[in-house]
Write a protein that holds these residues in place. Structure first.
Motif, mmCIF file in Angstrom:
data_model
loop_
_atom_site.group_PDB
_atom_site.id
_atom_site.type_symbol
_atom_site.label_atom_id
_atom_site.label_comp_id
_atom_site.label_asym_id
_atom_site.label_seq_id
_atom_site.Cartn_x
_atom_site.Cartn_y
_atom_site.Cartn_z
ATOM 1 N N PRO A 1 44.139 40.450 34.962
ATOM 2 C CA PRO A 1 45.275 40.883 35.784
ATOM 3 C C PRO A 1 46.260 39.744 36.026
ATOM 4 C CG PRO A 1 43.355 40.516 37.152
ATOM 5 C CD PRO A 1 42.893 40.337 35.744
ATOM 6 N N ILE A 2 47.471 40.102 36.413
ATOM 7 C CA ILE A 2 48.526 39.109 36.592
ATOM 8 C C ILE A 2 48.242 38.172 37.765
ATOM 9 C CG2 ILE A 2 50.322 40.526 35.548
ATOM 10 C CD1 ILE A 2 51.232 41.313 38.340
ATOM 11 N N TYR A 3 47.341 38.551 38.676
ATOM 12 C CA TYR A 3 47.045 37.662 39.802
ATOM 13 C C TYR A 3 46.012 36.596 39.441
ATOM 14 C CZ TYR A 3 43.229 41.048 40.532
ATOM 15 O OH TYR A 3 42.143 41.879 40.370
ATOM 16 N N ASP A 4 45.475 36.641 38.216
ATOM 17 C CA ASP A 4 44.541 35.616 37.773
ATOM 18 C C ASP A 4 45.283 34.284 37.606
ATOM 19 O OD1 ASP A 4 42.960 34.017 35.599
ATOM 20 O OD2 ASP A 4 41.573 35.558 36.318
ATOM 21 N N THR A 5 44.622 33.180 37.948
ATOM 22 C CA THR A 5 45.268 31.864 37.860
ATOM 23 C C THR A 5 45.577 31.467 36.423
ATOM 24 O OG1 THR A 5 43.071 30.833 37.876
ATOM 25 C CG2 THR A 5 44.192 31.052 39.998
ATOM 26 N N LYS A 6 44.903 32.076 35.461
ATOM 27 C CA LYS A 6 45.123 31.742 34.052
ATOM 28 C C LYS A 6 46.214 32.597 33.409
ATOM 29 C CE LYS A 6 40.293 30.408 33.520
ATOM 30 N NZ LYS A 6 39.958 30.722 34.912
ATOM 31 N N CYS A 7 46.742 33.547 34.186
ATOM 32 C CA CYS A 7 47.770 34.439 33.640
ATOM 33 C C CYS A 7 49.159 33.844 33.888
ATOM 34 C CB CYS A 7 47.666 35.813 34.293
ATOM 35 S SG CYS A 7 48.785 37.020 33.576
ATOM 36 N N GLY B 1 35.719 49.520 36.207
ATOM 37 C CA GLY B 1 34.998 48.414 36.840
ATOM 38 C C GLY B 1 35.924 47.258 37.175
ATOM 39 N N ARG B 2 35.543 46.512 38.205
ATOM 40 C CA ARG B 2 36.281 45.316 38.615
ATOM 41 C C ARG B 2 35.266 44.229 38.911
ATOM 42 N NH1 ARG B 2 41.443 47.628 40.753
ATOM 43 N NH2 ARG B 2 41.107 49.877 40.853
ATOM 44 N N ASP B 3 35.538 43.029 38.446
ATOM 45 C CA ASP B 3 34.611 41.925 38.650
ATOM 46 C C ASP B 3 35.384 40.689 39.092
ATOM 47 O OD1 ASP B 3 32.563 40.160 38.728
ATOM 48 O OD2 ASP B 3 32.054 40.252 36.603
ATOM 49 N N PRO B 4 35.504 40.469 40.403
ATOM 50 C CA PRO B 4 36.266 39.311 40.894
ATOM 51 C C PRO B 4 35.612 37.978 40.546
ATOM 52 C CG PRO B 4 35.116 40.390 42.691
ATOM 53 C CD PRO B 4 34.957 41.279 41.487
ATOM 54 N N ASP B 5 34.318 37.980 40.201
ATOM 55 C CA ASP B 5 33.628 36.741 39.858
ATOM 56 C C ASP B 5 33.688 36.444 38.368
ATOM 57 O OD1 ASP B 5 32.873 36.365 42.504
ATOM 58 O OD2 ASP B 5 31.106 37.628 42.263
ATOM 59 N N ASN B 6 34.313 37.355 37.599
ATOM 60 C CA ASN B 6 34.416 37.165 36.166
ATOM 61 C C ASN B 6 35.351 36.002 35.857
ATOM 62 O OD1 ASN B 6 35.663 37.839 33.349
ATOM 63 N ND2 ASN B 6 33.814 39.088 33.499
ATOM 64 N N LEU B 7 35.255 35.485 34.631
ATOM 65 C CA LEU B 7 36.107 34.370 34.207
ATOM 66 C C LEU B 7 37.582 34.685 34.394
ATOM 67 C CD1 LEU B 7 36.287 31.585 32.804
ATOM 68 C CD2 LEU B 7 36.313 32.805 30.608
ATOM 69 N N TYR B 8 37.939 35.961 34.209
ATOM 70 C CA TYR B 8 39.337 36.363 34.326
ATOM 71 C C TYR B 8 39.579 37.286 35.527
ATOM 72 C CZ TYR B 8 39.443 34.743 29.468
ATOM 73 O OH TYR B 8 39.334 34.003 28.336
ATOM 74 N N SER B 9 38.704 37.288 36.496
ATOM 75 C CA SER B 9 38.819 38.263 37.589
ATOM 76 C C SER B 9 39.038 39.640 36.977
ATOM 77 C CB SER B 9 39.971 37.920 38.530
ATOM 78 O OG SER B 9 39.802 36.642 39.077
ATOM 79 N N GLY B 10 38.204 39.967 36.005
ATOM 80 C CA GLY B 10 38.472 41.059 35.086
ATOM 81 C C GLY B 10 38.501 42.459 35.661
ATOM 82 N N ILE B 11 39.291 43.291 34.997
ATOM 83 C CA ILE B 11 39.341 44.733 35.230
ATOM 84 C C ILE B 11 38.863 45.407 33.947
ATOM 85 C CG2 ILE B 11 40.830 46.716 35.657
ATOM 86 C CD1 ILE B 11 42.675 44.850 37.216
ATOM 87 N N THR B 12 37.850 46.236 34.050
ATOM 88 C CA THR B 12 37.298 46.914 32.870
ATOM 89 C C THR B 12 37.888 48.315 32.746
ATOM 90 O OG1 THR B 12 35.226 45.690 33.128
ATOM 91 C CG2 THR B 12 35.192 47.610 31.683
ATOM 92 N N ILE B 13 38.340 48.648 31.536
ATOM 93 C CA ILE B 13 38.892 49.984 31.274
ATOM 94 C C ILE B 13 38.018 50.704 30.249
ATOM 95 C CG2 ILE B 13 41.248 49.326 31.857
ATOM 96 C CD1 ILE B 13 41.832 49.028 28.885
ATOM 97 N N ASN B 14 38.158 52.028 30.197
ATOM 98 C CA ASN B 14 37.245 52.843 29.390
ATOM 99 C C ASN B 14 37.727 53.096 27.956
ATOM 100 O OD1 ASN B 14 39.374 54.535 29.943
ATOM 101 N ND2 ASN B 14 38.107 56.337 30.387
ATOM 102 N N LYS B 15 38.613 52.259 27.445
ATOM 103 C CA LYS B 15 39.070 52.372 26.061
ATOM 104 C C LYS B 15 38.930 51.007 25.386
ATOM 105 C CE LYS B 15 40.437 56.707 26.225
ATOM 106 N NZ LYS B 15 41.860 57.061 26.278
ATOM 107 N N GLY B 16 38.637 51.062 24.063
ATOM 108 C CA GLY B 16 38.465 49.816 23.329
ATOM 109 C C GLY B 16 39.003 49.900 21.920
#
Length: 292
Positions: free
Chosen positions: A179-185, A127-142
Motif C-alpha cells: 500500500p501507498i502508506y508503506d515506508t518503501k512505497c 487479508g491484511r498483514d501489518p507485520d509483513n515486509l510491505y505491510s501487505g494487503i492480500t487480494i484474491n487474484k493472481g
C-alpha cells in the motif's frame, strides 16, 4: 312428711305425662291433616344440590386455573416463535442491506473499470498483514488472472478514485499489494492545480499521513489545504492523474529549500474491500460505448 312427697311426685308425673300426650296428639293431628308434612326427598335434593353447587364452583375454579396456566404456556411458546421470526427478519433485513450495498459498490466499480483506458482486473481484499515486509494487503487474484509484479492497484470509494499501491508478489491465485502508506512505497506525484511535481511516500501506517517531498518553497502561496495530489504518470509506474491524497498540513522549514507537506490518503483503507489491478501494457477491451 314422706306421704306428702310421694303425692307431689305422682302429681308431677301426671302433669308431664299429660303434656307428652297433648304434644303427641298434636303431631299426629298435623300428619293426618297434611299441614305439617316434611318432604325428605326435597330436603335431600336441596342438600345434594348445595353440595353439587359447591363442588362445581371448586371444579370451575380449578379448571380456570389449569386453563390459565395452559394459556400462559401457549403464549410463551408463541412469544418465543415470534422472537425467533423477528431475529430471522432482522438478519434478512441486514443481509439485504449488505447485499444492496455490495451491489452498489460492485456496480460503481464495474462502471469505473469500463471507463479506464487500460485493461484492469477486479479483485477483493482477503487479508491484511501489518507485520509483513510491505505491510501487505492480500487480494484474491493472481497470475492466473493476468496479474504481474509491479502492476498498480487503484480503487473507487463512494464515487472517489484513489491509488491503493502496487503488486509486489503475484502468486497463482492471490497477490500481495504494497500500500501507498508503506515506508518503501514512493510515487511520482503532481499537485493538481499548480502542476508541481514531487515524491509521495508513506509513514508505515494507514492511520498516519502521507508525505509529499521536493515541492519548492516559492509555490507556498499557491497551495491550500485540501488541494488534490495525483499521480504524475512518469516512469510508467502508475496510471496518470489518479488521486493519491489531499493536502492536510504545510510546514515551512528554514533549513530546507522544500516544503514539508502532509497528505490525507484519498482511500480509506479501513473500509477498503474491492480493488482494480491495472495492466498498463494492454488497452481495455471493453466496447467504447461502455467507456463513455
Amino acid at each position: 312428711m314422706a306421704g306428702k312427697f310421694k303425692a307431689f311426685v305422682r302429681l308431677r308425673f301426671a302433669e308431664i305425662l299429660l303434656a307428652f300426650l297433648v304434644l303427641f296428639s298434636g303431631i299426629l293431628l298435623g300428619f293426618s291433616s297434611g299441614g305439617f308434612v316434611v318432604n325428605f326427598s326435597k330436603l335431600g335434593f336441596s342438600v345434594v344440590s348445595l353440595v353439587q353447587k359447591g363442588a362445581g364452583a371448586v371444579v370451575s375454579s380449578v379448571t380456570g386455573v389449569v386453563t390459565s396456566v395452559r394459556d400462559i404456556a401457549v403464549l410463551q411458546k408463541e412469544y418465543q416463535e415470534l422472537s425467533e421470526k423477528l431475529k430471522d427478519y432482522e438478519y434478512m433485513r441486514r443481509s439485504n442491506v449488505e447485499i444492496r450495498k455490495e451491489n452498489e459498490r460492485l456496480r460503481e466499480q464495474l462502471q469505473f473499470a469500463a471507463e479506464i483506458e487500460y485493461k484492469n482486473i477486479p479483485a477483493q481484499i482477503i487479508g491484511r498483514d501489518p507485520d509483513n515486509l510491505y505491510s501487505g494487503i492480500t487480494i484474491n487474484k493472481g497470475a492466473r488472472s493476468g496479474i504481474k509484479k509491479g502492476f498498480p492497484v487503484i480503487a473507487i470509494q463512494s464515487g472517489n478514485v484513489g491509488v491503493v499501491g502496487k503488486v509486489v508478489i503475484a502468486g497463482l491465485d492471490t497477490s500481495l499489494v504494497m500500500p501507498i502508506y508503506d515506508t518503501k512505497c514512493n510515487i511520482s506525484a503532481r499537485i493538481q492545480n499548480t502542476r508541481d511535481i514531487g515524491i509521495v511516500s508513506g509513514n508505515g501506517s494507514y492511520s498516519s499521513p502521507l508525505n509529499l517531498r521536493y515541492i519548492r518553497k516559492r509555490v507556498f502561496d499557491s497551495l491550500n489545504h485540501g488541494d488534490i495530489i495525483v499521480t504524475s504518470g512518469e516512469n510508467g509506474n502508475y496510471v496518470k492523474d489518479i488521486p493519491i491524497g489531499r493536502i492536510s498540513k504545510i510546514t515551512v522549514l528554514d533549513y530546507d529549500s522544500s516544503l514539508e507537506i502532509e497528505l490525507e490518503p484519498a482511500i480509506d483503507f479501513l473500509r477498503l474491500e474491492n480493488v482494480l489491478v491495472v495492466d498498463q501494457k494492454n488497452l481495455n477491451d471493453k466496447p467504447l460505448e461502455a467507456r463513455k
